[in-house]
Design a protein around this motif. Structure first.
Motif, short mmCIF file in Angstrom:
data_model
loop_
_atom_site.label_atom_id
_atom_site.label_comp_id
_atom_site.label_asym_id
_atom_site.label_seq_id
_atom_site.Cartn_x
_atom_site.Cartn_y
_atom_site.Cartn_z
N ARG A 170 0.86 -1.21 0.00
CA ARG A 170 0.00 0.00 0.00
C ARG A 170 0.89 1.25 0.00
NH1 ARG A 170 -0.50 4.53 2.96
NH2 ARG A 170 -0.19 3.38 4.88
N ASP A 171 1.54 1.53 1.09
CA ASP A 171 2.32 2.77 1.21
C ASP A 171 3.49 2.79 0.23
OD1 ASP A 171 3.35 4.61 4.21
OD2 ASP A 171 2.89 5.21 2.17
N GLN A 174 1.73 3.34 -3.41
CA GLN A 174 0.71 4.36 -3.69
C GLN A 174 1.24 5.58 -4.43
OE1 GLN A 174 -0.80 5.32 0.20
NE2 GLN A 174 0.80 6.82 0.60
N PHE A 205 -8.75 1.76 0.20
CA PHE A 205 -10.02 2.05 -0.48
C PHE A 205 -10.21 3.58 -0.41
CE2 PHE A 205 -11.98 -1.89 -1.75
CZ PHE A 205 -11.16 -2.81 -1.10
N VAL A 206 -9.58 4.25 -1.37
CA VAL A 206 -9.60 5.73 -1.42
C VAL A 206 -9.97 6.17 -2.83
CG1 VAL A 206 -7.89 6.05 0.41
CG2 VAL A 206 -7.14 5.73 -1.96
N SER A 207 -10.08 7.49 -2.98
CA SER A 207 -10.51 7.99 -4.29
C SER A 207 -9.45 7.71 -5.36
CB SER A 207 -10.72 9.52 -4.19
OG SER A 207 -10.74 10.07 -5.49
N LYS A 209 -9.07 9.16 -7.92
CA LYS A 209 -8.53 10.43 -8.47
C LYS A 209 -7.32 10.87 -7.64
CE LYS A 209 -13.10 11.96 -10.01
NZ LYS A 209 -14.27 12.74 -9.57
N ASN A 238 -12.50 6.99 5.10
CA ASN A 238 -13.86 7.46 5.40
C ASN A 238 -14.85 6.30 5.28
OD1 ASN A 238 -14.11 6.98 2.66
ND2 ASN A 238 -14.07 9.15 2.09
N LYS A 240 -17.19 5.70 3.20
CA LYS A 240 -17.35 5.15 1.83
C LYS A 240 -16.28 4.08 1.58
CE LYS A 240 -17.31 6.51 -3.02
NZ LYS A 240 -18.69 6.34 -3.58
N GLY A 241 -15.09 4.42 1.98
CA GLY A 241 -13.98 3.47 1.78
C GLY A 241 -14.19 2.24 2.63
N PHE A 256 -5.80 6.78 9.57
CA PHE A 256 -4.58 7.55 9.86
C PHE A 256 -4.96 9.00 10.09
CE2 PHE A 256 -4.80 9.02 5.47
CZ PHE A 256 -5.54 8.01 4.89
N ASN A 267 -3.59 15.58 2.46
CA ASN A 267 -3.67 14.13 2.33
C ASN A 267 -5.09 13.61 2.17
OD1 ASN A 267 -2.58 11.58 2.21
ND2 ASN A 267 -2.82 11.28 4.40
N ASN A 269 -7.81 15.88 2.42
CA ASN A 269 -8.68 17.01 2.03
C ASN A 269 -9.64 17.45 3.14
OD1 ASN A 269 -9.41 18.95 0.20
ND2 ASN A 269 -11.13 17.74 -0.62
N ARG A 298 -0.02 10.01 12.56
CA ARG A 298 1.04 9.64 11.63
C ARG A 298 2.15 10.66 11.68
NH1 ARG A 298 0.24 4.44 10.37
NH2 ARG A 298 -1.95 4.00 9.96
C1 LIG Z 1 -10.20 10.80 1.57
C2 LIG Z 1 -10.67 11.33 0.24
C3 LIG Z 1 -11.55 10.30 -0.54
C4 LIG Z 1 -11.50 12.55 0.47
O1 LIG Z 1 -11.57 13.23 -0.79
P1 LIG Z 1 -12.56 14.40 -0.90
O2 LIG Z 1 -12.43 14.97 -2.27
O3 LIG Z 1 -12.43 15.33 0.23
O4 LIG Z 1 -13.94 13.61 -0.74
P2 LIG Z 1 -15.24 13.71 -1.55
O5 LIG Z 1 -16.25 13.17 -0.61
O6 LIG Z 1 -15.40 15.07 -2.12
O7 LIG Z 1 -15.07 12.65 -2.78
C5 LIG Z 1 -14.36 13.01 -3.93
C6 LIG Z 1 -14.53 11.85 -4.86
O8 LIG Z 1 -13.90 10.70 -4.32
C7 LIG Z 1 -14.84 9.67 -4.12
N1 LIG Z 1 -14.52 9.02 -2.87
C8 LIG Z 1 -14.65 9.50 -1.65
N2 LIG Z 1 -14.16 8.64 -0.74
C9 LIG Z 1 -13.77 7.57 -1.44
C10 LIG Z 1 -13.21 6.35 -1.09
N3 LIG Z 1 -12.95 6.05 0.18
N4 LIG Z 1 -12.91 5.47 -2.03
C11 LIG Z 1 -13.16 5.77 -3.30
N5 LIG Z 1 -13.70 6.92 -3.73
C12 LIG Z 1 -13.99 7.81 -2.80
C13 LIG Z 1 -16.19 10.34 -4.08
O9 LIG Z 1 -17.18 9.42 -4.46
C14 LIG Z 1 -16.00 11.43 -5.07
O10 LIG Z 1 -16.13 10.88 -6.34
P3 LIG Z 1 -16.64 11.78 -7.54
O11 LIG Z 1 -18.04 12.25 -7.15
O12 LIG Z 1 -15.66 12.96 -7.68
O13 LIG Z 1 -16.63 10.87 -8.73
C15 LIG Z 1 -9.46 11.73 -0.57
O14 LIG Z 1 -8.84 12.83 0.08
C16 LIG Z 1 -8.52 10.61 -0.73
O15 LIG Z 1 -8.82 9.57 -1.23
N6 LIG Z 1 -7.27 10.89 -0.31
C17 LIG Z 1 -6.19 9.92 -0.42
C18 LIG Z 1 -5.84 9.51 0.96
C19 LIG Z 1 -4.63 8.63 0.90
O16 LIG Z 1 -4.74 7.48 0.52
N7 LIG Z 1 -3.46 9.18 1.23
C20 LIG Z 1 -2.25 8.39 1.29
C21 LIG Z 1 -2.35 7.41 2.44
S1 LIG Z 1 -1.97 8.19 3.96
C22 LIG Z 1 -0.27 8.04 3.97
O17 LIG Z 1 0.38 7.60 3.08
C23 LIG Z 1 0.37 8.40 5.23
C24 LIG Z 1 0.62 7.16 6.04
C25 LIG Z 1 -0.67 6.60 6.55
O18 LIG Z 1 1.22 6.18 5.19
C26 LIG Z 1 1.55 7.58 7.11
C27 LIG Z 1 1.97 6.40 7.93
O19 LIG Z 1 1.88 5.28 7.43
O20 LIG Z 1 2.38 6.62 9.09
#
Ligand SMILES: CC(C)(COP(=O)([O-])OP(=O)([O-])OC[C@H]1O[C@@H](n2cnc3c(N)ncnc32)[C@H](O)[C@@H]1OP(=O)([O-])[O-])[C@@H](O)C(=O)NCCC(=O)NCCSC(=O)C[C@@](C)(O)CC(=O)[O-]
Length: 314
Positions: A170-171, A174, A205-207, A209, A238, A240-241, A256, A267, A269, A298
């Motif tokens: 995953r990490d 991604q 299970f995230v967006s 996009k 969230n 949805k995910g 996280f 990250n 939003n 995190r």
């Molecule tokens: C969290 C959101 C979705 C909010 O994104 P958003 O834009 O604020 O949410 P939204 O509700 O406006 O949704 C935007 C679009 O995403 C869809 N959507 C909404 N939620 C989901 C979902 N769960 N799965 C799939 N699709 C989703 C939703 O349906 C919509 O689709 P559209 O109408 O535009 O077609 C967005 O900000 C996102 O996906 N961000 C990515 C988060 C991520 O994966 N970041 C990297 C991981 S964290 C990391 O790496 C740090 C860490 C954890 O590794 C540190 C550590 O390990 O210590």
């Protein structure tokens, strides 16, 4: 630098109130040091307990300047030329002290032994021998009480149990620009399982996009959902995910929370508070499905958004 000749009684007696100190030139390490160590019984002095053995008889003092913890004994290099001892002695007669200390520079070991065996009181006395020195610089260091306290603090604070979670699939993937084929991701997970790792974070299970690389989360889960004997959590930021993850066989999730607003916004939003509200929903839903949740603040400091986190935030 004080010269022994000018050490007046006054200076000596004033110094007597503080601490004894002797600075002696270091000539060849073997000869002088073994004298000091052997006849000064330095290794037995309370606060000097960390002088590495340099040779079978002598000892080295690490380069540089260091001064020892206070206490009744200290040892430090003086102006890169003199070994500066503070020793517990209780000479009543300052002249006798000076004579004894003067003797220090002569290779008459026995005098040293009687002069410097640990005594309760500390005599202050500074004697400088402006001898020629080889170009050595030595200092000693003391790992005294402070360091032993620190060591026990660290060791006592260590957890009895550490859970290692492998997050490569995953990490690790991604942020890869080139999309890794789903079958390769699955093979990676299989190999990690075969390596004996107990917990492997499989996907998110995230967006799509936001994280195109993990848009195939459903396919990955489809391929691994029947695997037993290993925990395969997925990231769900969230509800949805979470719902999508459960629908595709996820048996453990992770969330996280960010410890800085900037990272939270970029990250997922949303603000930290909003993210906590989201996670409240997710954990309530997980509780209903008896699905374990792993989460925690995190550490962005190591990530590109390195920020200095207020302890209170954490
Ligand atoms: C969290 C959101 C979705 C909010 O994104 P958003 O834009 O604020 O949410 P939204 O509700 O406006 O949704 C935007 C679009 O995403 C869809 N959507 C909404 N939620 C989901 C979902 N769960 N799965 C799939 N699709 C989703 C939703 O349906 C919509 O689709 P559209 O109408 O535009 O077609 C967005 O900000 C996102 O996906 N961000 C990515 C988060 C991520 O994966 N970041 C990297 C991981 S964290 C990391 O790496 C740090 C860490 C954890 O590794 C540190 C550590 O390990 O210590």
């Amino acid at each position: 630098m004080l010269n022994p000749k000018v050490l007046s009684k006054g200076v000596l007696s004033t110094a007597c109130l503080a601490r004894s100190s002797i600075s002696v030139p270091l000539f060849t390490l073997n000869s002088l040091m073994c004298i000091i160590e052997e006849h000064m019984c330095i290794q037995n002095l309370q606060s000097i307990d960390r002088i590495q053995s340099f040779t079978s008889t002598g000892y080295s003092l690490r380069e540089g300047m260091s001064s020892m913890a206070s206490g009744s004994t200290s040892l430090k290099l003086f102006k890169n030329k003199y070994l500066h001892f503070t020793l517990p002695t209780n000479f009543r007669d300052e002249d006798a002290a000076r004579r004894k200390l003067q003797d220090f520079s002569q290779p008459q070991h026995s005098i040293l032994r009687s002069s410097f065996l640990g005594r309760s009181q500390t005599l202050s006395h500074s004697v400088f021998y402006p001898w020629l020195l080889h170009s050595h610089q030595y200092s000693s260091y003391n790992n005294g009480k402070e360091l032993s306290d620190l060591a026990s603090k660290v060791l006592n604070g260590l957890p009895k149990f550490v859970k290692i979670v492998e997050v490569g699939p995953r990490d690790g993937l991604q942020n890869e620009k080139d999309i890794v084929p789903t079958n390769v991701k699955i093979e990676l997970i299989r190999r990690l399982i075969a390596s004996g790792l107990p917990v492997i974070e499989a996907t998110s299970f995230v967006s799509p996009k936001w994280v195109p690389q993990l848009a195939d989360a459903k396919d990955v889960m489809e391929a691994i959902r029947e695997i037993k004997g290993v925990s395969l959590p997925v990231l769900t930021p969230n509800l949805k995910g979470f719902e999508a993850a459960v629908a595709n066989g996820a048996k453990e999730i992770s969330v996280f929370a960010s410890s800085s607003e900037s990272f939270s916004k970029s990250n997922i939003n949303c603000s930290i508070n909003d993210s906590l509200a989201r996670y409240r929903e997710v954990t309530l839903a997980a509780e209903k499905h008896s699905i374990p949740v792993r989460g925690g603040p995190r550490w962005e400091v190591a990530l590109r958004m390195s920020v200095f986190l207020e302890e209170s935030t954490l």
